[in-house]
Design a protein around this motif. Structure first.
Motif, mmCIF file in Angstrom:
data_model
loop_
_atom_site.group_PDB
_atom_site.id
_atom_site.type_symbol
_atom_site.label_atom_id
_atom_site.label_comp_id
_atom_site.label_asym_id
_atom_site.label_seq_id
_atom_site.Cartn_x
_atom_site.Cartn_y
_atom_site.Cartn_z
ATOM 1 N N UNK A 139 1.012 -1.305 0.167
ATOM 2 C CA UNK A 139 0.030 -0.114 0.145
ATOM 3 C C UNK A 139 1.032 1.311 -0.124
ATOM 4 N N UNK A 140 1.795 1.260 0.842
ATOM 5 C CA UNK A 140 2.622 2.398 0.875
ATOM 6 C C UNK A 140 3.572 2.775 -0.528
ATOM 7 N N UNK A 141 4.132 1.541 -1.032
ATOM 8 C CA UNK A 141 4.552 1.640 -2.364
ATOM 9 C C UNK A 141 3.816 2.201 -3.506
ATOM 10 N N UNK A 142 2.418 1.847 -3.467
ATOM 11 C CA UNK A 142 1.615 2.450 -4.288
ATOM 12 C C UNK A 142 1.223 3.917 -4.176
ATOM 13 N N UNK A 143 1.052 4.171 -2.882
ATOM 14 C CA UNK A 143 0.579 5.578 -2.496
ATOM 15 C C UNK A 143 1.901 6.546 -2.736
ATOM 16 N N UNK A 144 3.175 6.076 -2.393
ATOM 17 C CA UNK A 144 4.398 6.952 -2.654
ATOM 18 C C UNK A 144 4.731 7.088 -4.099
ATOM 19 N N UNK A 145 4.405 6.008 -4.801
ATOM 20 C CA UNK A 145 4.644 6.003 -6.399
ATOM 21 C C UNK A 145 3.490 6.918 -7.090
ATOM 22 N N UNK A 146 2.341 6.727 -6.594
ATOM 23 C CA UNK A 146 1.295 8.158 -6.971
ATOM 24 C C UNK A 146 1.700 9.438 -6.905
ATOM 25 N N UNK A 147 2.106 9.428 -5.373
ATOM 26 C CA UNK A 147 2.462 10.743 -5.077
ATOM 27 C C UNK A 147 3.698 11.578 -5.844
ATOM 28 N N UNK A 148 4.565 10.626 -6.192
ATOM 29 C CA UNK A 148 5.841 11.115 -6.876
ATOM 30 C C UNK A 148 5.174 11.389 -8.210
ATOM 31 N N UNK A 149 4.502 10.518 -8.941
ATOM 32 C CA UNK A 149 3.917 11.017 -10.293
ATOM 33 C C UNK A 149 3.373 11.909 -10.522
ATOM 34 N N UNK A 150 2.282 12.303 -9.514
ATOM 35 C CA UNK A 150 1.519 13.613 -9.501
ATOM 36 C C UNK A 150 2.623 14.940 -9.319
ATOM 37 N N UNK A 151 3.650 14.707 -8.212
ATOM 38 C CA UNK A 151 4.130 15.888 -8.181
ATOM 39 C C UNK A 151 5.290 16.099 -9.352
ATOM 40 N N UNK A 152 5.673 15.206 -9.922
ATOM 41 C CA UNK A 152 6.657 15.350 -11.000
ATOM 42 C C UNK A 152 5.851 15.939 -12.212
ATOM 43 N N UNK A 153 4.742 15.617 -12.484
ATOM 44 C CA UNK A 153 4.041 15.864 -13.624
ATOM 45 C C UNK A 153 3.223 17.065 -13.416
ATOM 46 N N UNK A 154 2.816 17.695 -12.175
ATOM 47 C CA UNK A 154 1.958 18.819 -12.129
ATOM 48 C C UNK A 154 2.766 20.186 -12.299
ATOM 49 N N UNK A 155 4.024 20.404 -12.215
ATOM 50 C CA UNK A 155 4.428 21.522 -12.530
ATOM 51 C C UNK A 155 4.520 22.218 -13.951
ATOM 52 N N UNK A 156 3.592 21.853 -14.861
ATOM 53 C CA UNK A 156 3.628 22.087 -16.222
ATOM 54 C C UNK A 156 3.209 23.769 -16.374
ATOM 55 N N UNK A 157 3.935 24.441 -17.026
ATOM 56 C CA UNK A 157 3.769 25.809 -17.154
ATOM 57 C C UNK A 157 2.580 26.007 -18.122
ATOM 58 N N UNK A 158 2.511 27.551 -18.474
ATOM 59 C CA UNK A 158 1.457 27.929 -19.349
ATOM 60 C C UNK A 158 1.607 27.474 -20.645
ATOM 61 N N UNK A 159 0.712 27.489 -21.488
ATOM 62 C CA UNK A 159 0.685 26.713 -22.707
ATOM 63 C C UNK A 159 1.736 27.577 -23.932
ATOM 64 N N UNK A 160 1.795 28.999 -23.620
ATOM 65 C CA UNK A 160 2.560 29.738 -24.422
ATOM 66 C C UNK A 160 4.215 29.375 -24.429
ATOM 67 N N UNK A 198 13.464 22.759 -19.750
ATOM 68 C CA UNK A 198 14.644 23.367 -18.823
ATOM 69 C C UNK A 198 14.206 23.792 -17.559
ATOM 70 N N UNK A 199 13.120 24.196 -17.547
ATOM 71 C CA UNK A 199 12.336 24.471 -15.967
ATOM 72 C C UNK A 199 12.299 23.124 -15.385
ATOM 73 N N UNK A 200 12.002 21.983 -15.928
ATOM 74 C CA UNK A 200 11.927 20.467 -15.099
ATOM 75 C C UNK A 200 13.489 20.411 -14.663
ATOM 76 N N UNK A 201 14.471 20.191 -15.611
ATOM 77 C CA UNK A 201 15.896 19.759 -15.264
ATOM 78 C C UNK A 201 16.335 20.857 -13.914
ATOM 79 N N UNK A 202 16.073 21.972 -14.069
ATOM 80 C CA UNK A 202 16.452 23.020 -13.087
ATOM 81 C C UNK A 202 16.089 22.594 -11.420
ATOM 82 N N UNK A 203 15.108 21.945 -11.373
ATOM 83 C CA UNK A 203 14.675 21.350 -10.151
ATOM 84 C C UNK A 203 14.849 20.061 -10.168
#
Length: 184
Positions: A11-32, A40-45
């Motif tokens: 259960x902890x593995x699944x929860x942590x995997x989902x959290x990791x996926x959501x946090x890595x994919x969430x900082x998408x910037x504006x479409x322009x 570059x924004x991703x790799x700076x972090x």
């Protein structure tokens, strides 16, 4: 009891995997922004680090390699992945190959303090050479480390505790472990 421990770890593995996926994919910037700016924004972090270990003595060898990478979600929270391999040999007694991976989350409530949680899953392949015939003991080991440390820029020194530790554990000799964590 063992089944409950396995279910909690899964259960902890699944929860942590989902959290990791959501946090890595969430900082998408504006479409322009262009794709290269987003990359570059991703790799700076992203920061890389890990550990190396070497212990050699009279008939004893211990070699460990454990690279890891984290993504800084914001100045307070980071999450990442790590892999580990170690080889341990005591002449005429045993040799051991240990390998696996981990999910790590770091929380910095203030710049000098780092709290951590790390879920680690290792495959252990032991061969006891003192017996004839040789005895093989292969198993999975799960650890859940909770830790705290003093942080100075990219280096943290602290102590962590494996809350799943049992005395019959053949991977770690005790539940408490000091650590030095470095990310570049």
């Amino acid at each position: 009891m063992m089944k409950l421990k396995t279910n909690i770890c899964n259960f902890l593995t699944i929860v942590l995997s989902c959290l990791l996926f959501l946090t890595i994919t969430s900082p998408i910037k504006a479409q322009n922004q262009s794709n290269s700016q987003q990359k570059n924004e991703f790799w700076r972090n992203v920061q890389f680090g890990g550990g190396l270990g070497l212990g050699i003595g009279s008939g004893y060898t211990n070699i460990m390699v454990a690279p890891s990478g984290i993504y800084n979600i914001n100045p307070y929270v980071s999450m990442g992945l790590g892999i580990q391999y170690s080889y341990v040999k005591q002449s005429d007694l045993f040799d051991s190959h240990i390998y696996g991976g981990s999910l790590i989350s770091l929380f910095n409530p203030i710049p000098e303090v780092q709290l951590s949680a790390e879920l680690e899953q290792l495959r252990v392949n032991n061969t006891f050479t003192e017996a004839t015939p040789k005895i093989k003991d292969n198993f999975w080991n799960t650890a859940l480390f909770l830790g705290a440390g003093y942080r100075n820029q990219n280096v943290t020194i602290g102590l962590r505790y494996n809350i799943l530790y049992r005395e019959s554990n053949y991977v770690y000799s005790q539940g408490w472990m000091p650590f030095v964590r470095v990310y570049f």
